[in-house]
Write an enzyme that holds these catalytic residues in place. Structure first.
Site, PDB file in Angstrom:
ATOM      1  N   SER A  57       7.396  27.767  15.180  1.00 22.39           N
ATOM      2  CA  SER A  57       7.195  28.325  13.833  1.00 22.39           C
ATOM      3  C   SER A  57       8.557  28.640  13.239  1.00 22.39           C
ATOM      4  O   SER A  57       9.505  28.979  13.969  1.00 22.39           O
ATOM      5  CB  SER A  57       6.376  29.613  13.930  1.00 22.39           C
ATOM      6  N   TYR A 114       5.261  37.931  17.631  1.00 20.94           N
ATOM      7  CA  TYR A 114       5.022  36.500  17.388  1.00 20.94           C
ATOM      8  C   TYR A 114       6.360  35.755  17.288  1.00 20.94           C
ATOM      9  O   TYR A 114       6.550  34.706  17.922  1.00 20.94           O
ATOM     10  CB  TYR A 114       4.223  36.340  16.092  1.00 20.94           C
TER      11      TYR A 114
HETATM   12  N1  LIG Z   1      -0.825  28.513  10.183  1.00 19.10           N
HETATM   13  C1  LIG Z   1       0.434  28.888  10.074  1.00 19.10           C
HETATM   14  O1  LIG Z   1       0.816  29.579   9.102  1.00 19.10           O
HETATM   15  C2  LIG Z   1       1.433  28.456  11.115  1.00 19.10           C
HETATM   16  C3  LIG Z   1       2.801  28.478  10.770  1.00 19.10           C
HETATM   17  C4  LIG Z   1       3.726  28.103  11.737  1.00 19.10           C
HETATM   18  C5  LIG Z   1       3.306  27.736  13.002  1.00 19.10           C
HETATM   19  N2  LIG Z   1       1.972  27.730  13.303  1.00 19.10           N
HETATM   20  C6  LIG Z   1       1.578  27.356  14.669  1.00 19.10           C
HETATM   21  O2  LIG Z   1       0.710  26.245  14.627  1.00 19.10           O
HETATM   22  C7  LIG Z   1      -0.148  26.266  15.770  1.00 19.10           C
HETATM   23  C8  LIG Z   1      -1.586  26.051  15.327  1.00 19.10           C
HETATM   24  O3  LIG Z   1      -1.980  27.170  14.545  1.00 19.10           O
HETATM   25  P1  LIG Z   1      -3.112  27.120  13.418  1.00 19.10           P
HETATM   26  O4  LIG Z   1      -2.484  27.571  12.165  1.00 19.10           O
HETATM   27  O5  LIG Z   1      -3.822  25.841  13.452  1.00 19.10           O
HETATM   28  O6  LIG Z   1      -4.029  28.324  13.933  1.00 19.10           O
HETATM   29  P2  LIG Z   1      -5.616  28.417  14.173  1.00 19.10           P
HETATM   30  O7  LIG Z   1      -6.346  27.673  13.119  1.00 19.10           O
HETATM   31  O8  LIG Z   1      -5.908  29.855  14.361  1.00 19.10           O
HETATM   32  O9  LIG Z   1      -5.796  27.634  15.565  1.00 19.10           O
HETATM   33  C9  LIG Z   1      -5.303  28.169  16.764  1.00 19.10           C
HETATM   34  C10 LIG Z   1      -5.827  27.344  17.908  1.00 19.10           C
HETATM   35  O10 LIG Z   1      -5.294  27.862  19.138  1.00 19.10           O
HETATM   36  C11 LIG Z   1      -6.358  28.052  20.041  1.00 19.10           C
HETATM   37  N3  LIG Z   1      -6.102  29.168  20.945  1.00 19.10           N
HETATM   38  C12 LIG Z   1      -5.619  30.387  20.628  1.00 19.10           C
HETATM   39  N4  LIG Z   1      -5.522  31.148  21.725  1.00 19.10           N
HETATM   40  C13 LIG Z   1      -5.964  30.394  22.761  1.00 19.10           C
HETATM   41  C14 LIG Z   1      -6.114  30.620  24.144  1.00 19.10           C
HETATM   42  N5  LIG Z   1      -5.787  31.793  24.717  1.00 19.10           N
HETATM   43  N6  LIG Z   1      -6.600  29.616  24.904  1.00 19.10           N
HETATM   44  C15 LIG Z   1      -6.959  28.438  24.361  1.00 19.10           C
HETATM   45  N7  LIG Z   1      -6.818  28.156  23.051  1.00 19.10           N
HETATM   46  C16 LIG Z   1      -6.335  29.121  22.266  1.00 19.10           C
HETATM   47  C17 LIG Z   1      -7.566  28.346  19.160  1.00 19.10           C
HETATM   48  O11 LIG Z   1      -8.713  28.058  19.898  1.00 19.10           O
HETATM   49  P3  LIG Z   1     -10.058  28.910  19.781  1.00 19.10           P
HETATM   50  O12 LIG Z   1     -10.963  28.048  18.946  1.00 19.10           O
HETATM   51  O13 LIG Z   1     -10.472  28.992  21.171  1.00 19.10           O
HETATM   52  O14 LIG Z   1      -9.715  30.231  19.150  1.00 19.10           O
HETATM   53  C18 LIG Z   1      -7.337  27.371  18.023  1.00 19.10           C
HETATM   54  O15 LIG Z   1      -7.795  26.098  18.389  1.00 19.10           O
HETATM   55  C19 LIG Z   1       0.091  27.618  16.453  1.00 19.10           C
HETATM   56  O16 LIG Z   1       0.960  27.442  17.552  1.00 19.10           O
HETATM   57  C20 LIG Z   1       0.765  28.440  15.376  1.00 19.10           C
HETATM   58  O17 LIG Z   1       1.581  29.464  15.916  1.00 19.10           O
HETATM   59  C21 LIG Z   1       1.025  28.066  12.385  1.00 19.10           C
END
Ligand SMILES: NC(=O)c1ccc[n+]([C@@H]2O[C@H](COP(=O)([O-])OP(=O)(O)OC[C@H]3O[C@@H](n4cnc5c(N)ncnc54)[C@H](OP(=O)(O)O)[C@@H]3O)[C@@H](O)[C@H]2O)c1
Length: 266
Positions: free
Chosen positions: A142, A155
């Site tokens: 991130s 985070y």
């Molecule tokens: N969205 C943003 O603003 C943003 C910005 C920068 C970086 N990112 C990074 O991008 C990546 C994807 O994020 P996203 O925005 O797509 O978030 P999201 O929609 O909340 O998805 C998160 C995913 O991670 C899984 N997960 C979380 N904890 C877990 C655990 N303990 N074991 C197994 N699976 C787990 C969730 O699965 P469940 O269905 O089981 O909950 C879900 O599939 C992350 O690494 C995040 O830090 C996001």
């Protein structure tokens, strides 16, 4: 076929496949895969996603990445399916909160999920990845791992750790067939962001991508050779400035503190 892709397509593990960015990546990646192993904790969501994907063998591993059994199950599925050559550590959690009053369990969950789990899953799969002619590990970081921001201390610390892990392991494996890379989105419209974080982003006019835009950029990154990528020209400039002259971002972010505190749960 890209320069890194094996004949027949990638044999990939994608964590966080049920999430916003993960599902968008899965949709774009599947046509380029021979095998795609989807990992998450919610079986119905993974099964629904698997039904929508076309063109490759799709496997599901349902479990918590902080549980060693899940890591073992992913490795067993990868071995039973004939091996993997791409690991995308995408799963993540984030809690926008004042650090002093943040629940220790939430701090621990952010470090475990965003840093320790990808490290241990990578370790688990490295022997298998090493048997492929070309393999890659891509860690989804991130911008907040490069630019410390109020409300994201735990985070940001975990994501900074993930960037450090990616760099060190890439250098450790430089004379092997395994490449370790790091891809850092900026704010993206997904469920990971709380309503408070969204309200702050709106007030600060922070740029926000859609998961589809991030997935398109990811596919371009996957096909290329860069070791790391941060999304957004302004963010890349700010990351560089933060490295060279951190007092300038200190001051700029300091000026936003009143607005940030309006939204920061405490
Ligand atoms: N969205 C943003 O603003 C943003 C910005 C920068 C970086 N990112 C990074 O991008 C990546 C994807 O994020 P996203 O925005 O797509 O978030 P999201 O929609 O909340 O998805 C998160 C995913 O991670 C899984 N997960 C979380 N904890 C877990 C655990 N303990 N074991 C197994 N699976 C787990 C969730 O699965 P469940 O269905 O089981 O909950 C879900 O599939 C992350 O690494 C995040 O830090 C996001």
């Amino acid at each position: 076929m890209t320069n890194r892709q094996q004949a027949g397509g990638y044999r990939a593990v994608l964590t966080g496949a049920s999430g916003g960015i993960g599902a968008a990546i899965a949709a774009r990646l599947a046509p380029h895969c021979a095998l795609l192993i989807l990992v998450g904790r919610q079986r119905p969501l993974l099964e629904e996603l698997a039904r929508q994907l076309r063109g490759c063998d799709v496997q599901i591993v349902c479990g918590d990445l902080c549980d060693p059994h899940t890591l073992g199950a992913i490795a067993a599925t990868a071995r039973a399916s004939g091996g993997v050559d791409l690991l995308i550590n995408n799963a993540g959690v984030n809690s926008f909160h004042a650090f002093e009053t943040q629940d220790p369990a939430t701090i621990r969950a952010q470090v475990e999920t965003n840093l320790l789990a990808p490290m241990l899953l990578t370790r688990e799969l490295l022997p298998l990845l090493g048997t492929a002619p070309n393999a890659q590990v891509i860690n989804i970081g991130s911008v907040l791992g490069s630019i410390g921001f109020p409300g994201f201390a735990a985070y940001g610390a975990a994501k900074a750790g993930l960037a450090g892990f990616s760099q060190a392991l890439r250098r450790e494996y430089a004379d092997t067939t395994v490449t370790v890379r790091h891809f850092a989105p900026r704010s993206t419209r997904t469920p990971i962001n709380s309503s408070a974080a969204n309200a702050m982003n709106r007030e600060l006019r922070n740029a926000e991508d859609t998961p589809e835009e991030v997935a398109d950029a990811f596919m371009a990154f996957l096909a290329g050779k860069a070791a790391t990528q941060t999304l957004g020209a302004a963010q890349r400039f700010f990351v560089l400035l933060n490295k060279l002259l951190p007092a300038i971002p200190d001051k700029a972010i300091g000026k936003q503190l009143v607005q940030i505190r309006k939204h920061l749960p405490r």
